[in-house]
Design an enzyme around this catalytic site. Structure first.
Site, PDB file in Angstrom:
ATOM      1  N   SER A 190       0.817  -1.200   0.000  1.00 38.99           N
ATOM      2  CA  SER A 190       0.000   0.000   0.000  1.00 38.99           C
ATOM      3  C   SER A 190       0.863   1.268   0.000  1.00 38.99           C
ATOM      4  CB  SER A 190      -0.950  -0.048   1.205  1.00 38.99           C
ATOM      5  OG  SER A 190      -1.887   0.989   1.183  1.00 38.99           O
TER       6      SER A 190
ATOM      7  N   ASP B 235      10.046   5.254  -9.904  1.00 41.22           N
ATOM      8  CA  ASP B 235       9.603   5.828 -11.176  1.00 41.22           C
ATOM      9  C   ASP B 235      10.253   7.175 -11.463  1.00 41.22           C
ATOM     10  OD1 ASP B 235       8.023   3.644 -11.574  1.00 41.22           O
ATOM     11  OD2 ASP B 235       6.101   4.679 -11.403  1.00 41.22           O
TER      12      ASP B 235
ATOM     13  N   LYS C  94      -0.375  -4.094  -3.591  1.00 40.54           N
ATOM     14  CA  LYS C  94      -1.701  -3.542  -3.266  1.00 40.54           C
ATOM     15  C   LYS C  94      -1.807  -2.154  -3.888  1.00 40.54           C
ATOM     16  CE  LYS C  94      -4.812  -2.321   0.563  1.00 40.54           C
ATOM     17  NZ  LYS C  94      -4.931  -0.874   0.345  1.00 40.54           N
TER      18      LYS C  94
END
Length: 560
Positions: free
Chosen positions: A299, A310, A324
């Site tokens: 999460s 990223d 998740k």
């Protein structure tokens, strides 16, 4: 009451089917609305008939909660109903605060409730409660083995500045029955239980949850570490199951420029679509950064690690995270309850969704399906590196952890190390500083003698497999005098010798013992310091961080 369970499950599935139809067929809202009304009427009718005619009295509150749970279980594991009586625990997760004595509790081998670890500076610790203390009475009520953890915990918690009397039996002491008058306080569960300098020049921050204090706690740790002239930072998210989404965005914001996009959320409703950007000035956008993750990082941990990956801001080290990619919000419902419902999916800066299990598609057994690696899609980081969706965050650098064998597992599972540490602390008022403390040969020998062979539960895997081999050989016609002799030889070679097995596993068990003993004296921070002495994760991260060229290679654009 088996009949009532069947009726509850049936009605729950009917309501779930109507709800699913409503969610999947937006163009026929009138038909969906009519379906929902029809199934609610059916539910009401069945409840009415059962209350009128069922042979026994039905607990309507209990059966309704079971029906709701059955319905929600058909959707996903994160959508859940939280009745009013359980909302205190829900708020503790969000705020990191509660009123109580400030101690973890658990069960021992006899199912007695014990103090497993008071928080440093808590009322429990200041009053004198110790790990291993067996709780026998709270105020005037005797605590029995039948009491579950939740019941004991609710008795220990309460309004701040109220008093509670806790009576315990302390093992391995002469005056074993002790009583403590404790005043409850606001307990703050630190999301950063430890930070410090490791491997000479690396700033290490352990983050265990994401609550409304986490952003400031990480910031404070980062600023203090920079004052100590660390050359890089390791943010440890291993075992961190997540928490508040906003906290993840705030923590990413410590390392990237203000206004950087961290994620987008998308759901069925327009208001579920939102772009999250960092809103505060960063602490440091240049310092080399590694993030440790594992299969329990989920999460908000994955938002943090995934966004930093990223954005090519951090090297991700460890093993693949949980996966998740769903966002929940709490909604008030009738009866002062809360519905924690999945409202959207989140997409990190590259555009990927890291959700590993597709709950909207199930196999013939009704089980949700994990997205196969072969069906994942390639996305690209800011520098053009390939990353994939579906299945969590894949680290840039993998860590190989040693496997724990069954003997070591049993030492942990059956609390042998915990109980020995309790005994050790009862006769040692102090130990050396964590950096200097070691399990000596004498301490380990005491531990070996502490174990009662008659009570030690072996998972006799080799013996079980050998017995199966004998049966298979007999069935296949291979069991003759020659094979019987050879199998007997093999059996004698594989026969367990507890003392020998404990000696063979001395190194691994000593690490566990050291952690248990150290936290008796130096609490959670001491346990973390001890753990880091033998941690392949921090060793691997340090190797990367100590090589600026390696960091550049990992984060560099791929060569064309």
């Amino acid at each position: 009451m088996s009949y009532s369970k069947h009726y509850i499950s049936l009605v729950a599935m009917l309501i779930c089917a109507a709800w699913t139809a409503h969610a999947q067929n937006e163009n026929s809202s009138e038909n969906n609305y009519a379906s929902i009304i029809r199934n609610i009427e059916l539910f009401n009718s069945i409840v009415k008939e059962l209350n009128m005619y069922y042979v026994d009295t039905i607990d309507n509150d209990k059966t309704t909660e079971v029906a709701i749970k059955a319905m929600l279980d058909e959707i996903d594991p994160y959508t859940e109903y939280i009745p009013a009586r359980e909302q205190d625990d829900f708020m503790v997760i969000a705020t990191g605060e509660y009123g109580g004595i400030g101690s973890l509790i658990s069960k021992n081998k006899k199912s007695e409730t014990i103090i497993s670890q008071p928080y440093f500076g808590s009322p429990a610790q200041k009053a004198g409660l110790r790990p291993g203390d067996i709780i026998i009475k709270i105020d005037s009520l005797n605590v029995t083995p039948e009491w579950n953890i939740e019941k004991v915990s609710s008795m220990l918690k309460g309004q701040m500045n109220t008093a509670v009397k806790v009576s315990v039996r302390r093992p391995w002491t002469s005056d074993s029955i002790l009583s403590f008058d404790i005043t409850r306080e606001k307990i703050k569960v630190n999301s950063v239980p430890y930070y410090g300098v490791v491997k000479d020049d690396i700033g290490y921050i352990q983050l265990t949850t994401f609550n409304d204090k986490s952003v400031q706690e990480v910031k404070d740790a980062l600023i203090n570490l920079k004052k100590q002239n660390v050359k890089s930072i390791v943010l440890d998210l291993r075992g961190n199951g997540g928490g508040l989404l906003d906290a993840a965005v705030g923590i990413v914001g410590h390392f990237v420029p203000k206004g950087t996009e961290v994620l987008k959320t998308r759901g069925r409703l327009k208001q579920s679509e939102k772009t999250y950007k960092t809103t505060q000035e960063p602490v440091d956008t240049k310092i080399p950064l590694a993030v440790l993750i594992d299969g329990s990082s989920a999460s908000s941990s994955e938002i943090t690690a995934g966004a930093l990956q990223d954005l090519d801001r951090a090297v991700i080290v460890g093993s693949r995270s949980f996966g998740k990619g769903l966002v929940q919000a709490s909604r008030p419902v009738a009866g002062d309850g809360l519905l924690k419902v999945t409202i959207s999916k989140y997409y990190i800066p590259s555009g990927r969704l890291i959700q590993a299990i597709d709950y909207s598609h199930r196999n013939a057994m009704g089980e949700a399906i994990r997205v196969p690696d072969s069906l994942t899609t390639v996305f690209h980081t800011a520098h053009g590196r390939e990353v994939r969706d579906g299945g969590g965050i894949t680290p840039d650098v993998n860590v190989e952890y040693p496997e724990i064998n069954r003997l070591v597992y049993n030492v942990i599972r059956d609390s042998w190390a915990f109980d020995f540490a309790t005994k050790y602390a009862s006769s040692h008022s102090s130990i050396p500083p964590v950096d200097e403390f070691v399990i000596t040969d004498d301490i380990y020998e005491d531990f070996v003698n502490f174990i009662n062979p008659d009570e030690f539960n072996y998972d006799k895997v080799c013996e079980t497999i050998l017995e199966q081999l004998k049966k298979a050989a007999k069935l296949e016609g291979y069991l003759n005098e020659t094979t019987e002799v050879e199998l007997e030889k093999l059996e004698s070679l594989l026969k367990h010798d507890l003392r020998q097995d404990l000696e063979l596993n001395k190194s691994a068990i000593s690490e566990i013992l050291a952690g248990e003993i150290v936290k008796r004296y130096y609490y959670e921070s001491g346990e973390v310091i001890e753990f880091l002495k033998h941690d392949p994760g921090i060793d691997t991260a340090a190797t990367v961080m100590h090589s600026p060229e390696k960091v550049r290679q990992i984060l560099a654009p791929p060569q064309q």
